[in-house]
Design an enzyme around this catalytic site. Structure first.
Site, PDB file in Angstrom:
ATOM      1  N   GLU A 327       0.836  -1.197   0.000  1.00 16.22           N
ATOM      2  CA  GLU A 327       0.000   0.000   0.000  1.00 16.22           C
ATOM      3  C   GLU A 327       0.878   1.258   0.000  1.00 16.22           C
ATOM      4  O   GLU A 327       0.683   2.166  -0.803  1.00 16.22           O
ATOM      5  CB  GLU A 327      -0.898  -0.026   1.238  1.00 16.22           C
ATOM      6  CG  GLU A 327      -1.790   1.181   1.400  1.00 16.22           C
ATOM      7  CD  GLU A 327      -2.514   1.183   2.735  1.00 16.22           C
ATOM      8  OE1 GLU A 327      -3.444   1.998   2.888  1.00 16.22           O
ATOM      9  OE2 GLU A 327      -2.148   0.399   3.637  1.00 16.22           O
ATOM     10  N   HIS A 328       1.823   1.313   0.924  1.00 18.72           N
ATOM     11  CA  HIS A 328       2.770   2.426   1.014  1.00 18.72           C
ATOM     12  C   HIS A 328       4.185   1.887   0.830  1.00 18.72           C
ATOM     13  O   HIS A 328       4.555   0.910   1.476  1.00 18.72           O
ATOM     14  CB  HIS A 328       2.707   3.107   2.380  1.00 18.72           C
ATOM     15  CG  HIS A 328       1.337   3.510   2.821  1.00 18.72           C
ATOM     16  ND1 HIS A 328       0.573   2.740   3.684  1.00 18.72           N
ATOM     17  CD2 HIS A 328       0.586   4.602   2.520  1.00 18.72           C
ATOM     18  CE1 HIS A 328      -0.577   3.349   3.903  1.00 18.72           C
ATOM     19  NE2 HIS A 328      -0.601   4.475   3.205  1.00 18.72           N
TER      20      HIS A 328
END
Length: 429
Positions: A327-328
């Site tokens: 996601e990040h």
């Protein structure tokens, strides 16, 4: 302790595959219970919504009281700290600036035959925004969902937010006003999703539902998909940090814990080619945990789902990062731009040591609603296009129909669709 995996070890491949397959959400089968709630609201509207709100949120309310009034929102804004409101306004302005650059342009052209073709973009008419409730609700998430909708030109943005026992974070209502939300209702859970999808006497239906929620909200979004559009089914949050020997262990540890404090099921991963840095980061995590207010949650996340992966070089890190599809993704190496250019799968990338993911969570301007659970392999973070739709346009004159018609008739007959061929043929005769 977090899992440690070393690409130099013989068991690396099976251990990494097992790591990728780790399930971070364990929940009972709630599909049937959710279906009952959704069906009840679809059938009985406000009555079912009010009953569910009383049962699950311990809030007695009638149909007239479902919607927050302008006076209530005014009072919430007045109750907010001025510095926090200023920070929200800064975030709103930066999110708007970033997302305005995503606005698509209509297209119209004439090809060699004289046929006119094109695309036209229009905003979705009405969108529902689900916001988790209670005192821990996140106003930043309201902005991340509402501002792109406003930029896209959505005429009606409806927010639903549970207020357990009547409690709500006033910053959530303030953020909704800043983000251009049209209507706010004090309902949550699967019942709120159903109300947005099917409509009630009080809440008119929307065309798409966005925003995070618990397992019941996720199940309800899956069940109403098709009746309405949805953004994504979000799982626990995650961060992957790729660092070399130039990385600052204390900063990396702080970023790993920033993710871990979200949720005991959140995941923080470090990939590095420096064994010394890996050891320093692990020590720094333990040191910082001792002073963290949400240490219990962060420690559970780090111990149960955290990972430190050692690689022989950064080429391996690129391959592993694409498999993880985080996601990040933070990159703290000597050449973060060069490494980022080689990575295909990530929800958002944060370049260099002075770009902590937390800046992106709040005031960077990019969206923090991002694909989780490896879905960055095939999907993107929330943006303006999630609130718009494209219509194709085609125009033929008599000459163009004569040029294209025979081929269309041939294909229609080949597919056994004689009426298709005839609809062209009657215009040519």
């Amino acid at each position: 302790m977090p899992i440690r995996i070393d690409s130099r070890n013989a068991d690396f491949v099976p251990r990494f595959k097992a790591f990728l397959a780790t399930k971070r959400e364990v929940s009972a089968d709630i599909e049937a219970a959710t279906r009952a709630i959704v069906d009840d609201v679809a059938a009985r509207g406000d009555a079912a919504l009010i009953e569910a709100t009383c049962k699950f949120d311990r809030l007695s309310v009638d149909a007239a009281g479902l919607r927050f009034t302008a006076a209530e929102i005014d009072a919430a804004v007045a109750a907010c700290d001025a510095a926090t409101l200023d920070a929200l306004k800064l975030a709103r302005d930066r999110i708007e600036t970033f997302h305005r650059r995503q606005l698509p342009k209509d297209d119209r052209f004439i090809d060699a035959l004289g046929v006119e073709l094109g695309s036209r973009w229009t905003a979705i008419e009405a969108v529902g925004l689900y916001v988790p409730g209670g005192s821990a609700a996140y106003p930043s998430s309201v902005l991340m969902n509402a501002v792109p909708a406003m930029v896209a030109g959505v005429a009606r943005v409806v927010m639903v937010v549970p207020s357990p026992a009547g409690r709500i974070n006033p910053l959530v209502l303030a953020a909704a006003r800043l983000g251009g939300v049209s209507e706010i209702y004090r309902v949550g859970g699967a019942q709120a999703v159903a109300a947005l999808a099917y409509g009630t006497a009080t809440i008119a239906p929307v065309a798409k539902i966005v925003g995070p929620g618990n397992a019941y909200v996720a199940a309800a979004k899956r069940q109403v998909f098709g009746k309405v559009g949805i953004d994504m089914i979000a799982g626990p949050s995650e961060v992957l940090v790729i660092a070399d020997q130039t990385g600052n262990a204390g900063w990396i540890a702080a970023d790993l814990l920033a993710q871990a404090e979200h949720d005991a099921n959140a995941q923080s991963i470090l990939i590095t080619d420096s064994e010394a840095l890996a050891a320093d980061v692990e020590r720094a995590v333990e040191t910082q945990l001792a002073t963290l207010p949400r240490a219990g949650i962060a420690r559970a996340s780090w111990n149960d789902f955290g990972a430190v992966i050692l690689v022989t070089d950064l080429d391996e890190a690129v391959v592993l990062a694409d498999s993880i599809a985080a996601e990040h993704l933070e990159i703290m190496t000597a050449d973060p731009e060069g490494l980022a250019a080689r990575i295909r799968n990530a929800g958002a990338i944060f370049l260099g040591p002075h770009t902590p993911e937390a800046i992106g969570d709040y005031v960077g301007g990019s969206n923090h609603v991002l694909p989780t659970a490896r879905s960055a392999r095939f999907s993107s973070g929330l943006g303006v296009l999630d609130f718009m739709k494209r219509t194709s346009i085609l125009k033929c004159g008599p000459d163009q129909l004569r040029a294209l018609g025979p081929a269309a008739m041939t294909l229609g007959k080949a597919e056994g669709l004689d009426a298709h061929a005839r609809s062209v043929g009657v215009r040519l005769n």
